[in-house]
Design an enzyme around this catalytic site. Structure first.
Site, PDB file in Angstrom:
ATOM      1  CD  GLU A   1      -5.333  -2.217   2.103  1.00 53.89           C
ATOM      2  OE1 GLU A   1      -5.760  -1.699   1.108  1.00 53.89           O
ATOM      3  OE2 GLU A   1      -4.387  -1.656   3.064  1.00 53.89           O
TER       4      GLU A   1
ATOM      5  CD1 TRP B   1     -18.953  14.251  10.616  1.00 53.16           C
ATOM      6  CD2 TRP B   1     -18.820  12.270   9.301  1.00 53.16           C
ATOM      7  NE1 TRP B   1     -18.190  13.393  11.168  1.00 53.16           N
ATOM      8  CE2 TRP B   1     -18.428  12.230  10.667  1.00 53.16           C
ATOM      9  CE3 TRP B   1     -18.666  11.133   8.468  1.00 53.16           C
ATOM     10  CZ2 TRP B   1     -17.810  10.845  11.219  1.00 53.16           C
ATOM     11  CZ3 TRP B   1     -17.995   9.904   8.996  1.00 53.16           C
ATOM     12  CH2 TRP B   1     -17.817  10.016  10.221  1.00 53.16           C
TER      13      TRP B   1
ATOM     14  CB  THR C   1      -0.832  -0.049   1.300  1.00 54.04           C
ATOM     15  OG1 THR C   1       0.057  -0.031   2.370  1.00 54.04           O
ATOM     16  CG2 THR C   1      -1.846  -1.254   1.607  1.00 54.04           C
TER      17      THR C   1
ATOM     18  CE  LYS D   1     -14.084  13.571  11.468  1.00 57.69           C
ATOM     19  NZ  LYS D   1     -12.588  13.705  10.961  1.00 57.69           N
TER      20      LYS D   1
END
Ligand code: ADP
Length: 543
Positions: free
Chosen positions: A331, A445, A185, A440
Site C-alpha cells: 500500500e 505484549w 496485496t 499477549k
C-alpha cells in the site's frame, strides 16, 4: 496567488525520455531462459519500448486497460513496465507464486485484457485460462526459436509481436493522476486487494528512492533488484535507477540462487542490491566459503520482514556492505522508512548501536508516521510507547481498487498499517510486530520479531519463528519453532538458556518445537497463519 512555473505533469514517461537522452549508452543486463547473458543499452531498450507501445495499440488495447505480467526480473519486464504505463494503460504485475484461486481471483478482478507470461508459467496458465474469460490472449516472453507449443488461446511470441512495429511512438500527454501500475496485496486474510499506483506517486517515489539517505543512487551505481519485479515494482528500483541513469542488472528467474547472485555482483560490479532477509542470509551463507567475496557491493536494502541484527553486522564486518534496513508495504509503493545514520546515531557504539541497527529507520521524506493507542490517541515518540502504526504520504494508497470509499484502514486520511511500532525522539521507528502476531501474555505484549531475531543469532539455528499459543493462566505464551542448521541438534534447554540476558525473563518462550522447514508466503516471508494451523493441536507441557 499561484506561482508562475511550468505546469508539467509528473509522468513516468519523463523518466524514460531523460534516461534515453542523457544515458543512452548505459547498460541493462539480464538473464532469461532463452538468453542466459543478455546485454543492451537504454537506447536499445527504449526503442523496443516504443515498438511494444505500437504493438499494444495494434492489439486494440484501450486506454486504462489492465495488462497483466507474470514474469521474472529481466529486460522484457522492464520494457513492459514502461510501454504499458507510458501509453496510458495499467501494468498489472502478478505474483506467479500465488495459489491458483488467488491468481484467478486477481486476474478476473483486475479484468486483465492481455497477459504477458514467462515461458515457465505457460503450463500453469494452460490449466487456468478457461476460467479467465476476460483475457483476450497470451504473449509468451521469448523468441520464435524458444516459443513453446501451447494450448493457450491467442498465444503469441513476444519477439514476433514486437518485430514488425516502428521504433517511433507519440507518447500521450496524460494527467499525472492516471493509473500506471496495479499490485495486489498477498491477502493472508480474505481476498487480495488491488493497490493502484499512478504516474505521480511512482515518479515522486523514483526521486525519493534515489536520495542519499534512502538508497543513495547515482549514474555511477550498478543496481541489481533481487526483490521480484512482480512485487510492488521491485521496490521502485527500476524507475529510480533509470531516472538517475544507473546500470541495471536483472537476475532472471533464480532470485534465490546465491551462487548466481554473487557471480553477478562480482562480474557486473553491482554496488546496490535489494532483497528480503531470507535471500540476504542465503548470500551471506554462500559468501562464507573461503575465496568468495562481494567486493563491489556497497549497499544492500533489506526489508519485507525484520532483518536480524546478525545479518546487518555480518554484512558490515565481513564485507564492508552497509545494510539499509527498510520497512514498507504494498500500500506504500512500498517504501515507508529506511535506516541510515544521522550525525548523532553515527556516534553510537556497543549495545546502543546494536539496539539502533534493529530500527527500521526514519520516515522517507514524503511519508508521515504516527502511533496511536486503542482509543486512537497519538502516542509519544519516546522509543518506549508502542501502538498502532499509521501513515500518510505522497505514495500511500488512498483506497483499494474497486473498493473505493469502503473506508476501513483508510479512515481519517491516515492508513492503518496493521503493524505495531515504537518511534524514538529522533524519528527512528521500530516494528514491534504485526498486530496479529504480537503475543499477549498476562495483559502485556511480547514481540515475536525480537524473539526471532535473538533465536536466529544462535549458531545452531537456521530459521526461527515465534507464535503465541493459548495458555490457561497467561492467555498466550510464546512458542519457539526452529529449523536447526544442517547436521546440528541443539537441545531445548540450551536454546531457551540462550535468551537469558537478551530479552526480559518473562519473554522467554515456554517451549521449543523442532521442524524441518517453516511455511513461507508467496513473497518469501514466514507464514505465521500457516504455522499456527500446523501447530493448532500443540499444548504447552506445563499447561
Ligand atoms: P511486502 O510484501 O513488500 O513486505 P506487504 O504489503 O506484503 O509488502 O507486507 C508488508 C508488511 O511486511 C508490513 O506491514 C510489515 O508487517 C512487514 N514488514 C515489512 N518490512 C518490515 C521490516 N523491516 N520489519 C518488520 N516487518 C516488516
Amino acid at each position: 496567488m499561484f506561482g508562475l512555473m511550468m505546469d508539467l505533469p509528473l509522468l513516468v514517461t519523463r523518466i524514460m525520455r531523460h534516461a534515453e537522452r542523457n544515458h543512452p549508452r548505459q547498460e541493462v543486463v539480464a538473464i532469461t531462459a532463452d538468453m542466459p547473458s543478455f546485454r543492451y543499452t537504454y537506447a536499445d531498450c527504449f526503442a523496443r519500448v516504443r515498438k511494444l507501445a505500437n504493438a499494444l495499440d495494434a492489439l486494440g488495447t484501450p486506454a486504462d486497460a489492465r495488462v497483466g505480467t507474470l514474469a521474472w526480473n529481466d529486460h522484457r519486464h522492464l520494457e513492459l513496465y514502461f510501454a504499458i504505463a507510458c501509453s496510458g494503460r495499467v501494468c498489472h504485475t502478478i505474483n506467479p507464486r500465488l495459489f491458483d484461486e488467488q491468481l484467478l481471483y486477481i486476474i478476473n478482478h483486475a479484468e486483465d485484457e492481455w497477459l504477458f507470461v514467462d515461458p515457465a508459467f505457460v503450463p500453469k496458465l494452460e490449466e487456468l485460462s478457461s476460467q479467465c474469460p476476460k483475457v483476450k490472449g497470451y504473449i509468451v516472453l521469448t523468441d520464435a526459436a524458444h516459443m513453446p507449443n501451447t494450448t493457450l488461446p491467442n498465444a503469441m511470441c513476444y519477439e514476433e509481436l514486437l518485430a514488425p512495429h516502428a521504433t517511433t511512438y507519440e507518447w500521450p500527454a496524460l494527467d499525472e493522476r492516471t493509473a500506471c501500475g496495479l499490485c495486489y496485496t498477498s491477502g493472508t486474510t480474505g481476498n487480495p486487494k488491488g493497490v493502484l499506483y499512478n504516474h505521480r506517486s511512482t515518479m515522486l517515489l523514483a526521486y525519493a528512492q534515489a536520495m542519499p539517505d534512502v538508497s543513495n543512487l547515482s549514474a555511477r551505481d550498478c543496481v541489481m533488484p533481487i526483490v521480484p519485479m512482480f512485487h510492488v515494482n521491485a521496490w521502485a528500483y527500476p524507475f529510480a535507477v533509470t531516472n538517475v541513469g544507473g546500470k541495471l542488472v536483472f537476475p532472471g528467474q533464480r532470485l534465490g540462487d546465491a551462487a548466481q547472485l554473487t557471480r553477478l555482483v562480482n562480474e557486473e560490479g553491482v554496488t546496490v542490491t535489494a532483497a528480503v532477509p531470507t535471500v540476504a542470509l542465503a548470500i551471506l551463507n554462500h559468501a562464507r566459503e573461503p575465496g568468495r567475496t562481494l567486493a563491489p557491493l556497497k549497499r544492500f536494502a533489506i526489508g519485507g520482514s525484520a532483518c536480524p541484527l546478525t545479518v546487518i553486522e555480518e554484512f558490515r564486518d565481513r564485507h564492508g556492505v552497509e545494510v539499509l534496513h527498510a520497512w514498507g508495504m504494498t500500500e506504500m509503493s512500498p517504501l515507508g522508512t529506511l535506516n541510515q545514520h544521522t550525525m548523532l546515531t553515527a556516534k553510537y557504539e556497543g549495545e546502543r548501536l546494536r539496539e539502533h541497527l534493529q530500527s527500521a529507520g526514519r520516515a522517507i521524506p514524503g511519508v508521515e508516521l504516527k502511533i496511536t493507542d486503542d482509543d486512537d490517541k497519538e502516542l509519544p515518540w519516546d522509543g518506549k510507547a508502542f501502538g498502532s502504526l499509521k501513515v500518510r504520504g505522497l505514495w500511500v494508497c488512498r483506497d483499494y481498487y474497486k473498493l473505493e470509499g469502503s473506508g476501513g484502514s483508510h479512515a481519517d486520511g491516515w492508513f492503518t498499517t496493521g503493524d505495531v511500532a515504537s518511534i524514538d525522539e529522533h524519528g527512528f521507528m521500530r516494528i514491534t510486530d504485526r498486530a496479529k502476531d504480537v503475543i499477549k501474555s498476562g495483559g502485556e505484549w511480547i514481540s515475536s520479531i525480537d524473539l526471532e531475531n535473538a533465536a536466529v543469532a544462535h549458531p545452531m539455528v537456521a530459521e526461527a519463528a515465534v507464535i503465541g499459543v493459548t495458555h490457561p493462566t497467561w492467555q498466550e505464551r510464546p512458542l519457539l519453532v526452529i529449523v536447526p542448521e544442517r547436521g546440528m541438534q541443539p537441545t531445548r534447554e540450551e536454546l531457551l538458556a540462550w535468551f537469558e540476558g537478551k530479552v526480559a525473563k518473562w519473554w522467554i518462550p515456554d517451549d521449543v518445537v523442532f521442524v524441518e522447514n517453516l511455511p513461507h508466503t508467496a513473497t518469501g516471508k514466514i507464514s505465521k497463519l500457516e504455522l499456527r494451523k500446523r501447530l493448532q493441536d500443540y499444548r504447552f507441557p506445563s499447561a
